[in-house]
Design a protein around this motif. Structure first.
Motif, PDB file in Angstrom:
ATOM      1  N   ALA A  10      67.080  92.478  19.426  1.00 24.60           N
ATOM      2  CA  ALA A  10      68.268  91.984  19.413  1.00 24.60           C
ATOM      3  C   ALA A  10      69.164  93.469  19.154  1.00 24.60           C
ATOM      4  O   ALA A  10      68.099  94.459  18.597  1.00 24.60           O
ATOM      5  CB  ALA A  10      67.867  91.743  17.694  1.00 24.60           C
ATOM      6  N   LEU A  11      70.282  92.999  18.602  1.00 21.00           N
ATOM      7  CA  LEU A  11      71.435  93.819  18.352  1.00 21.00           C
ATOM      8  C   LEU A  11      72.827  93.562  17.280  1.00 21.00           C
ATOM      9  O   LEU A  11      72.751  91.998  17.287  1.00 21.00           O
ATOM     10  CB  LEU A  11      72.129  94.475  19.682  1.00 21.00           C
ATOM     11  N   PHE A  41      73.472  89.549  17.973  1.00 21.17           N
ATOM     12  CA  PHE A  41      72.772  88.918  19.129  1.00 21.17           C
ATOM     13  C   PHE A  41      71.476  89.183  19.880  1.00 21.17           C
ATOM     14  O   PHE A  41      70.495  89.905  19.416  1.00 21.17           O
ATOM     15  CB  PHE A  41      73.540  89.953  20.391  1.00 21.17           C
ATOM     16  N   ILE A  42      70.841  87.948  19.725  1.00 22.35           N
ATOM     17  CA  ILE A  42      69.219  87.932  20.046  1.00 22.35           C
ATOM     18  C   ILE A  42      68.991  87.657  21.497  1.00 22.35           C
ATOM     19  O   ILE A  42      70.173  87.230  21.863  1.00 22.35           O
ATOM     20  CB  ILE A  42      69.067  87.008  19.148  1.00 22.35           C
ATOM     21  N   GLN A  43      67.594  87.886  21.631  1.00 23.72           N
ATOM     22  CA  GLN A  43      66.937  87.598  23.044  1.00 23.72           C
ATOM     23  C   GLN A  43      67.192  86.247  23.391  1.00 23.72           C
ATOM     24  O   GLN A  43      66.489  85.733  22.497  1.00 23.72           O
ATOM     25  CB  GLN A  43      65.762  88.419  23.038  1.00 23.72           C
ATOM     26  N   ARG A  44      67.289  85.862  24.576  1.00 26.51           N
ATOM     27  CA  ARG A  44      67.390  84.386  24.448  1.00 26.51           C
ATOM     28  C   ARG A  44      66.088  83.936  24.163  1.00 26.51           C
ATOM     29  O   ARG A  44      64.965  84.149  25.365  1.00 26.51           O
ATOM     30  CB  ARG A  44      68.144  83.985  25.816  1.00 26.51           C
ATOM     31  N   GLY A  45      65.789  82.068  23.793  1.00 28.01           N
ATOM     32  CA  GLY A  45      64.142  81.904  23.503  1.00 28.01           C
ATOM     33  C   GLY A  45      63.571  82.719  22.316  1.00 28.01           C
ATOM     34  O   GLY A  45      61.862  82.464  22.198  1.00 28.01           O
ATOM     35  N   SER A  46      63.620  84.176  21.944  1.00 26.15           N
ATOM     36  CA  SER A  46      63.045  84.539  20.764  1.00 26.15           C
ATOM     37  C   SER A  46      63.352  83.963  19.343  1.00 26.15           C
ATOM     38  O   SER A  46      62.578  84.238  18.135  1.00 26.15           O
ATOM     39  CB  SER A  46      63.552  86.139  20.626  1.00 26.15           C
ATOM     40  N   LEU A  88      66.661  96.342  18.046  1.00 27.87           N
ATOM     41  CA  LEU A  88      65.567  96.273  18.345  1.00 27.87           C
ATOM     42  C   LEU A  88      65.255  96.218  19.635  1.00 27.87           C
ATOM     43  O   LEU A  88      65.512  94.980  20.036  1.00 27.87           O
ATOM     44  CB  LEU A  88      65.154  94.863  17.125  1.00 27.87           C
ATOM     45  N   ALA A  89      64.008  97.039  19.484  1.00 22.88           N
ATOM     46  CA  ALA A  89      63.050  97.262  21.015  1.00 22.88           C
ATOM     47  C   ALA A  89      62.031  96.646  21.056  1.00 22.88           C
ATOM     48  O   ALA A  89      61.232  96.684  20.146  1.00 22.88           O
ATOM     49  CB  ALA A  89      63.483  98.378  21.888  1.00 22.88           C
ATOM     50  N   ASN A  90      61.555  95.613  21.771  1.00 22.03           N
ATOM     51  CA  ASN A  90      59.666  95.154  22.181  1.00 22.03           C
ATOM     52  C   ASN A  90      59.548  96.051  23.227  1.00 22.03           C
ATOM     53  O   ASN A  90      59.870  95.992  23.974  1.00 22.03           O
ATOM     54  CB  ASN A  90      60.283  93.800  21.804  1.00 22.03           C
ATOM     55  N   SER A  91      58.207  96.014  22.827  1.00 18.75           N
ATOM     56  CA  SER A  91      56.818  96.579  24.120  1.00 18.75           C
ATOM     57  C   SER A  91      55.555  95.903  24.255  1.00 18.75           C
ATOM     58  O   SER A  91      56.115  94.449  23.826  1.00 18.75           O
ATOM     59  CB  SER A  91      56.472  97.552  23.566  1.00 18.75           C
ATOM     60  N   PHE A  92      55.066  95.817  25.840  1.00 19.28           N
ATOM     61  CA  PHE A  92      54.278  94.728  25.814  1.00 19.28           C
ATOM     62  C   PHE A  92      52.906  96.136  25.836  1.00 19.28           C
ATOM     63  O   PHE A  92      52.745  96.900  26.244  1.00 19.28           O
ATOM     64  CB  PHE A  92      54.012  94.747  27.308  1.00 19.28           C
ATOM     65  N   GLY A  93      52.519  96.046  24.749  1.00 17.06           N
ATOM     66  CA  GLY A  93      51.043  96.435  23.834  1.00 17.06           C
ATOM     67  C   GLY A  93      52.258  97.843  22.967  1.00 17.06           C
ATOM     68  O   GLY A  93      53.414  97.193  22.359  1.00 17.06           O
ATOM     69  N   SER A  94      51.453  98.321  22.659  1.00 15.59           N
ATOM     70  CA  SER A  94      51.705 100.012  21.934  1.00 15.59           C
ATOM     71  C   SER A  94      52.424 100.731  22.225  1.00 15.59           C
ATOM     72  O   SER A  94      52.839 101.147  22.965  1.00 15.59           O
ATOM     73  CB  SER A  94      50.672 100.301  20.396  1.00 15.59           C
ATOM     74  N   ILE A  95      54.021 100.943  21.206  1.00 15.25           N
ATOM     75  CA  ILE A  95      54.705 102.080  21.570  1.00 15.25           C
ATOM     76  C   ILE A  95      54.343 103.180  21.250  1.00 15.25           C
ATOM     77  O   ILE A  95      54.037 103.866  20.078  1.00 15.25           O
ATOM     78  CB  ILE A  95      55.916 100.987  21.011  1.00 15.25           C
ATOM     79  N   LYS A  96      54.781 104.601  21.883  1.00 17.13           N
ATOM     80  CA  LYS A  96      54.459 105.591  21.169  1.00 17.13           C
ATOM     81  C   LYS A  96      55.493 106.013  21.624  1.00 17.13           C
ATOM     82  O   LYS A  96      56.422 106.168  22.645  1.00 17.13           O
ATOM     83  CB  LYS A  96      53.726 106.558  22.619  1.00 17.13           C
ATOM     84  N   LYS A  97      56.365 107.078  20.715  1.00 13.81           N
ATOM     85  CA  LYS A  97      57.832 108.337  20.951  1.00 13.81           C
ATOM     86  C   LYS A  97      57.462 109.468  21.490  1.00 13.81           C
ATOM     87  O   LYS A  97      56.343 110.141  21.307  1.00 13.81           O
ATOM     88  CB  LYS A  97      58.487 108.244  19.709  1.00 13.81           C
ATOM     89  N   ILE A  98      58.320 110.011  21.988  1.00 13.81           N
ATOM     90  CA  ILE A  98      57.325 111.287  23.397  1.00 13.81           C
ATOM     91  C   ILE A  98      58.686 111.740  23.179  1.00 13.81           C
ATOM     92  O   ILE A  98      60.525 111.410  23.066  1.00 13.81           O
ATOM     93  CB  ILE A  98      57.287 111.229  24.291  1.00 13.81           C
ATOM     94  N   GLU A  99      59.041 113.280  22.065  1.00  8.94           N
ATOM     95  CA  GLU A  99      60.224 114.104  22.193  1.00  8.94           C
ATOM     96  C   GLU A  99      60.543 114.811  23.085  1.00  8.94           C
ATOM     97  O   GLU A  99      59.130 115.649  23.418  1.00  8.94           O
ATOM     98  CB  GLU A  99      60.319 114.382  21.002  1.00  8.94           C
ATOM     99  N   LEU A 100      61.641 115.073  23.815  1.00  9.01           N
ATOM    100  CA  LEU A 100      61.719 116.755  24.876  1.00  9.01           C
ATOM    101  C   LEU A 100      62.169 116.947  24.936  1.00  9.01           C
ATOM    102  O   LEU A 100      63.695 116.746  24.191  1.00  9.01           O
ATOM    103  CB  LEU A 100      61.988 115.729  26.132  1.00  9.01           C
ATOM    104  N   PHE A 101      62.305 118.662  24.395  1.00  7.64           N
ATOM    105  CA  PHE A 101      63.696 119.962  24.243  1.00  7.64           C
ATOM    106  C   PHE A 101      63.389 120.484  25.006  1.00  7.64           C
ATOM    107  O   PHE A 101      63.034 122.069  25.645  1.00  7.64           O
ATOM    108  CB  PHE A 101      62.491 120.562  22.409  1.00  7.64           C
ATOM    109  N   ASN A 102      64.683 120.461  26.081  1.00  2.71           N
ATOM    110  CA  ASN A 102      64.979 121.006  27.262  1.00  2.71           C
ATOM    111  C   ASN A 102      64.136 120.740  27.993  1.00  2.71           C
ATOM    112  O   ASN A 102      63.313 121.726  28.642  1.00  2.71           O
ATOM    113  CB  ASN A 102      65.246 122.634  26.810  1.00  2.71           C
ATOM    114  N   GLN A 103      62.727 120.369  28.180  1.00  2.00           N
ATOM    115  CA  GLN A 103      61.908 119.599  29.077  1.00  2.00           C
ATOM    116  C   GLN A 103      61.236 118.861  29.986  1.00  2.00           C
ATOM    117  O   GLN A 103      63.021 118.314  30.195  1.00  2.00           O
ATOM    118  CB  GLN A 103      60.418 119.639  28.101  1.00  2.00           C
ATOM    119  N   GLU A 104      60.934 118.364  30.924  1.00  2.00           N
ATOM    120  CA  GLU A 104      60.768 117.378  31.859  1.00  2.00           C
ATOM    121  C   GLU A 104      59.090 117.193  31.634  1.00  2.00           C
ATOM    122  O   GLU A 104      58.309 117.495  31.425  1.00  2.00           O
ATOM    123  CB  GLU A 104      60.727 118.392  33.054  1.00  2.00           C
ATOM    124  N   ILE A 105      59.438 115.573  31.552  1.00  2.00           N
ATOM    125  CA  ILE A 105      58.028 115.088  31.711  1.00  2.00           C
ATOM    126  C   ILE A 105      58.052 114.062  33.238  1.00  2.00           C
ATOM    127  O   ILE A 105      59.362 112.895  33.112  1.00  2.00           O
ATOM    128  CB  ILE A 105      57.775 113.843  30.373  1.00  2.00           C
TER     129      ILE A 105
END
Length: 248
Positions: free
Chosen positions: A116-117, A30-35, A153-170
């Protein structure tokens, strides 16, 4: 027999990459329409009603999604009738594409993040609280949540950064959030009340609690739209205050 596990290639040599998905006989995505950018002759694109079940219930479900979350009533399914099928996709916004592997981990997505999926995975629209829907401005009363095993598959506006939480808050500006772990608790709200939000320029934020992953994008489409809009001169033809009127 197709295993319905997505085989993909993200071209890292491109600043704004294309994604090629390889499909065996009977495999689908399955893909985003128009992609779609291009595909081989063995690949067929089909329009599907974006709902579960069958008959009237499926139609009503898809209509409900479209009305409450802004999601399309239809979704595009790519299917191959040979083992060498290829379809290439490009996001609607300039940015990055990441692959999230579903199974033990499941995710929620903000609007515009879906690209996409694969055919063995799926998603549902989970109802949000009225407060989240009111403040979020993305997803409305529902938020896209993945299920099953496969690849998203996920897309972004600009670059992507991954943040990991371990019983934390942000706390993250909601317009910068791309996707987050389903296991995380989240609360969409104003940063410091209405007046303080106006003063600081920081409006709706998303506070996450617990253990999991959050993917954020470096650019904010709302801020970008405001910047571009401030440089667009509007007015009717012949208006002395209109740049376009002066030209024509």
């Amino acid at each position: 027999m197709p295993d319905n596990r997505m085989k993909y290639n993200i071209d890292s040599n491109m600043q704004f990459p294309l994604v090629e998905i390889a499909l065996e006989t009977g495999e689908s995505a399955f893909i985003q329409r128009g992609s779609m950018v291009y595909h081989t002759p063995s690949v067929t694109l089909n329009t599907k009603v974006n709902g579960r079940g069958s008959g009237l219930g499926k139609m009503v479900g898809a209509l409900g999604r479209a009305m409450t979350s802004g999601e399309s009533f239809f979704i595009t399914q790519a299917v191959s009738n040979a083992d060498n099928g290829v379809i290439a996709l490009a996001p609607t916004m300039p940015g990055q594409v990441i692959a999230l592997h579903l199974g033990a981990k499941q995710y929620r997505l903000n609007d515009g993040a879906f690209l996409a999926l694969d055919g063995s995975a799926q998603y549902k629209m989970e109802r949000q609280s009225i407060g989240r829907a009111f403040f979020g401005g993305q997803g409305g009363l529902f938020v896209m949540t993945t299920e099953g095993e496969g690849t998203l598959l996920a897309n972004s506006f600009g670059s992507i950064k991954k943040i990991e939480l371990f019983n934390q808050e942000i706390t993250i500006d909601n317009a910068h959030v791309v996707a987050w772990s389903r296991d995380l608790n989240y609360d969409i709200h104003l940063e410091n009340g209405f007046m303080q939000s106006i003063g600081t320029g920081e409006g709706v934020v998303n506070t996450f609690h617990g253990t999991g992953e959050i993917y954020v994008q470096s650019l904010n489409i709302e801020t970008f739209a405001n910047v571009v809009g401030s440089h667009i001169v509007t007015g009717s033809k012949g208006d002395s205050g209109s740049f376009l009127g002066d030209l024509f």
